[in-house]
Design a protein around this motif. Structure first.
Motif, PDB file in Angstrom:
ATOM      1  N   THR A 188      22.082  86.863 106.074  1.00 14.90           N
ATOM      2  CA  THR A 188      21.296  87.700 104.943  1.00 14.90           C
ATOM      3  C   THR A 188      21.737  87.302 104.104  1.00 14.90           C
ATOM      4  O   THR A 188      22.395  88.194 104.033  1.00 14.90           O
ATOM      5  CB  THR A 188      20.573  88.686 105.654  1.00 14.90           C
ATOM      6  OG1 THR A 188      19.680  88.761 106.394  1.00 14.90           O
ATOM      7  CG2 THR A 188      19.408  88.812 104.142  1.00 14.90           C
ATOM      8  N   ILE A 189      21.423  87.023 103.469  1.00 15.02           N
ATOM      9  CA  ILE A 189      22.156  86.295 101.661  1.00 15.02           C
ATOM     10  C   ILE A 189      21.071  86.804 100.810  1.00 15.02           C
ATOM     11  O   ILE A 189      20.319  86.167 100.990  1.00 15.02           O
ATOM     12  CB  ILE A 189      23.211  85.085 101.601  1.00 15.02           C
ATOM     13  CG1 ILE A 189      24.331  86.065 101.018  1.00 15.02           C
ATOM     14  CG2 ILE A 189      23.124  83.766 101.419  1.00 15.02           C
ATOM     15  CD1 ILE A 189      25.228  85.339 100.077  1.00 15.02           C
ATOM     16  N   HIS A 190      20.991  87.181  99.130  1.00 12.92           N
ATOM     17  CA  HIS A 190      20.258  87.233  98.243  1.00 12.92           C
ATOM     18  C   HIS A 190      20.799  86.192  97.136  1.00 12.92           C
ATOM     19  O   HIS A 190      21.677  86.093  97.178  1.00 12.92           O
ATOM     20  CB  HIS A 190      20.267  88.369  97.807  1.00 12.92           C
ATOM     21  CG  HIS A 190      19.277  89.733  99.294  1.00 12.92           C
ATOM     22  ND1 HIS A 190      18.551  89.961  99.038  1.00 12.92           N
ATOM     23  CD2 HIS A 190      20.517  91.020  99.157  1.00 12.92           C
ATOM     24  CE1 HIS A 190      18.359  90.344  99.763  1.00 12.92           C
ATOM     25  NE2 HIS A 190      20.153  91.236  99.852  1.00 12.92           N
ATOM     26  N   PRO A 191      19.751  85.315  97.201  1.00 13.03           N
ATOM     27  CA  PRO A 191      20.557  84.246  96.284  1.00 13.03           C
ATOM     28  C   PRO A 191      20.833  85.039  94.668  1.00 13.03           C
ATOM     29  O   PRO A 191      20.154  86.166  94.573  1.00 13.03           O
ATOM     30  CB  PRO A 191      19.204  83.543  95.973  1.00 13.03           C
ATOM     31  CG  PRO A 191      18.100  84.236  97.106  1.00 13.03           C
ATOM     32  CD  PRO A 191      18.564  85.123  96.989  1.00 13.03           C
ATOM     33  N   SER A 192      21.483  84.087  94.499  1.00 16.03           N
ATOM     34  CA  SER A 192      22.323  84.531  92.655  1.00 16.03           C
ATOM     35  C   SER A 192      20.650  84.450  91.636  1.00 16.03           C
ATOM     36  O   SER A 192      20.347  83.383  91.633  1.00 16.03           O
ATOM     37  CB  SER A 192      23.240  83.852  91.950  1.00 16.03           C
ATOM     38  OG  SER A 192      23.643  83.830  90.735  1.00 16.03           O
ATOM     39  N   ASP A 193      21.300  85.642  90.961  1.00 17.42           N
ATOM     40  CA  ASP A 193      20.885  85.846  89.528  1.00 17.42           C
ATOM     41  C   ASP A 193      20.444  84.348  88.864  1.00 17.42           C
ATOM     42  O   ASP A 193      18.887  84.049  88.094  1.00 17.42           O
ATOM     43  CB  ASP A 193      20.968  87.321  89.171  1.00 17.42           C
ATOM     44  CG  ASP A 193      20.609  88.325  89.836  1.00 17.42           C
ATOM     45  OD1 ASP A 193      19.571  88.571  90.869  1.00 17.42           O
ATOM     46  OD2 ASP A 193      20.925  89.640  89.858  1.00 17.42           O
ATOM     47  N   LEU A 194      21.228  83.831  88.934  1.00 17.93           N
ATOM     48  CA  LEU A 194      21.392  82.907  88.293  1.00 17.93           C
ATOM     49  C   LEU A 194      21.025  81.350  88.392  1.00 17.93           C
ATOM     50  O   LEU A 194      20.156  80.889  87.656  1.00 17.93           O
ATOM     51  CB  LEU A 194      22.824  82.483  88.314  1.00 17.93           C
ATOM     52  CG  LEU A 194      24.069  82.871  87.605  1.00 17.93           C
ATOM     53  CD1 LEU A 194      25.634  82.618  88.476  1.00 17.93           C
ATOM     54  CD2 LEU A 194      23.507  83.179  85.672  1.00 17.93           C
ATOM     55  N   LEU A 195      20.205  81.575  90.121  1.00 21.11           N
ATOM     56  CA  LEU A 195      19.085  80.390  90.238  1.00 21.11           C
ATOM     57  C   LEU A 195      17.991  80.677  89.633  1.00 21.11           C
ATOM     58  O   LEU A 195      17.025  81.678  89.582  1.00 21.11           O
ATOM     59  CB  LEU A 195      19.455  80.481  91.701  1.00 21.11           C
ATOM     60  CG  LEU A 195      21.102  80.290  92.260  1.00 21.11           C
ATOM     61  CD1 LEU A 195      20.418  80.703  93.914  1.00 21.11           C
ATOM     62  CD2 LEU A 195      21.687  78.844  92.231  1.00 21.11           C
ATOM     63  N   SER A 196      17.816  79.871  89.333  1.00 25.35           N
ATOM     64  CA  SER A 196      16.678  79.706  88.216  1.00 25.35           C
ATOM     65  C   SER A 196      15.548  79.144  89.744  1.00 25.35           C
ATOM     66  O   SER A 196      15.502  79.120  91.053  1.00 25.35           O
ATOM     67  CB  SER A 196      16.120  77.916  87.585  1.00 25.35           C
ATOM     68  OG  SER A 196      15.891  76.625  89.033  1.00 25.35           O
ATOM     69  N   ASP A 197      14.040  79.422  89.492  1.00 26.26           N
ATOM     70  CA  ASP A 197      12.586  79.145  89.836  1.00 26.26           C
ATOM     71  C   ASP A 197      12.140  78.038  90.397  1.00 26.26           C
ATOM     72  O   ASP A 197      12.214  77.851  91.989  1.00 26.26           O
ATOM     73  CB  ASP A 197      11.426  79.851  89.276  1.00 26.26           C
ATOM     74  CG  ASP A 197      11.281  81.275  89.101  1.00 26.26           C
ATOM     75  OD1 ASP A 197      11.907  81.499  89.358  1.00 26.26           O
ATOM     76  OD2 ASP A 197      10.374  81.755  88.069  1.00 26.26           O
TER      77      ASP A 197
END
Length: 241
Positions: free
Chosen positions: A5-14
């Protein structure tokens, strides 16, 4: 059992996450999805931007970073590049879904072998060893020409593999040159007269008047790993390490 499990980076857009949700459906294993997202997060954090905004220049700097700072080998570089190319290709195929008509896949222009590990002085053959290598390779005209282009023209592996008959040009004085085109830099390489004779003889003997001029054992256009194996075997046959 290990949890992938890994959370997407906050830099990734919608917009990217919308495409990621569609793309990731084809990834059957949670480990594979984890590895993809890990690779995506890493390049976005390095470039400090959304994946959709990464340019060729950014990607090029990132791969140099992986070699210089992370000391990744060519196999790891190739594996990482395959992730980025896959998601980039998917974005290209589906960019109309979220109005990304100007998007181009920057990873198509990245060549993994351009980021091979840097040589140290002890890795460089002596002139005597190179002469011996040429002598042992004279019965293989493709290998002999490749060695000549590397040593006499200074071509890199990433420049050898894509060569076509059209890459070799003549000027008005019948002097041969090689036109090498890359996204980052194009250049013209002068071909010495002795190498020119080899090129003309090789292409004439094999009937290569257009298209690729170097092939692997299966008759497919030469790729980096086949070129690596060819040179490695030549070195071993010549008794060189």
């Amino acid at each position: 059992m290990k949890s992938y499990t890994i959370h997407p980076s906050d830099l990734l857009s919608d917009d990217f996450m919308t495409l990621w949700e569609l793309f990731s459906r084809s990834l059957k294993k949670s480990k594979t999805r984890y590895e993809y997202m890990l690779a995506i997060n890493m390049i976005c954090e390095y470039c400090n931007c959304d994946f959709l905004l990464i340019t060729y220049e950014m990607a090029d700097r990132f791969f140099h970073f992986l070699v210089k700072e992370r000391h990744l080998g060519i196999k790891s570089i190739s594996s990482r590049l395959s992730y980025y190319r896959s998601i980039g290709s998917f974005i290209m195929e589906n960019k109309t879904l979220i109005d990304l008509n100007n998007y181009t896949n920057p990873f198509d222009a990245i060549l993994a072998d351009s980021y091979s590990e840097y040589l140290t002085p002890e890795n460089i053959p002596t002139l005597k060893e190179l002469d011996h290598l040429f002598a042992c390779s004279k019965n293989n005209d493709m290998l002999y020409l490749i060695l000549a282009l590397i040593l006499r023209c200074g071509l890199a592996a990433s420049e050898i593999c894509p060569l076509t008959a059209e890459s070799f040009q003549m000027d008005s004085f019948e002097r041969m040159y090689i036109s090498i085109k890359k996204p980052s830099q194009s250049r013209i390489v002068k071909v010495p007269d002795d190498v020119k004779i080899l090129v003309l003889s090789y292409c004439e003997n094999h009937g290569y008047h257009s298209g690729p001029v170097f092939f692997n054992k299966r008759g497919k256009p030469m790729q980096y790993h086949a070129l690596y194996d060819l040179i490695r075997d030549a070195m071993q046959n010549a008794g060189l390490s």
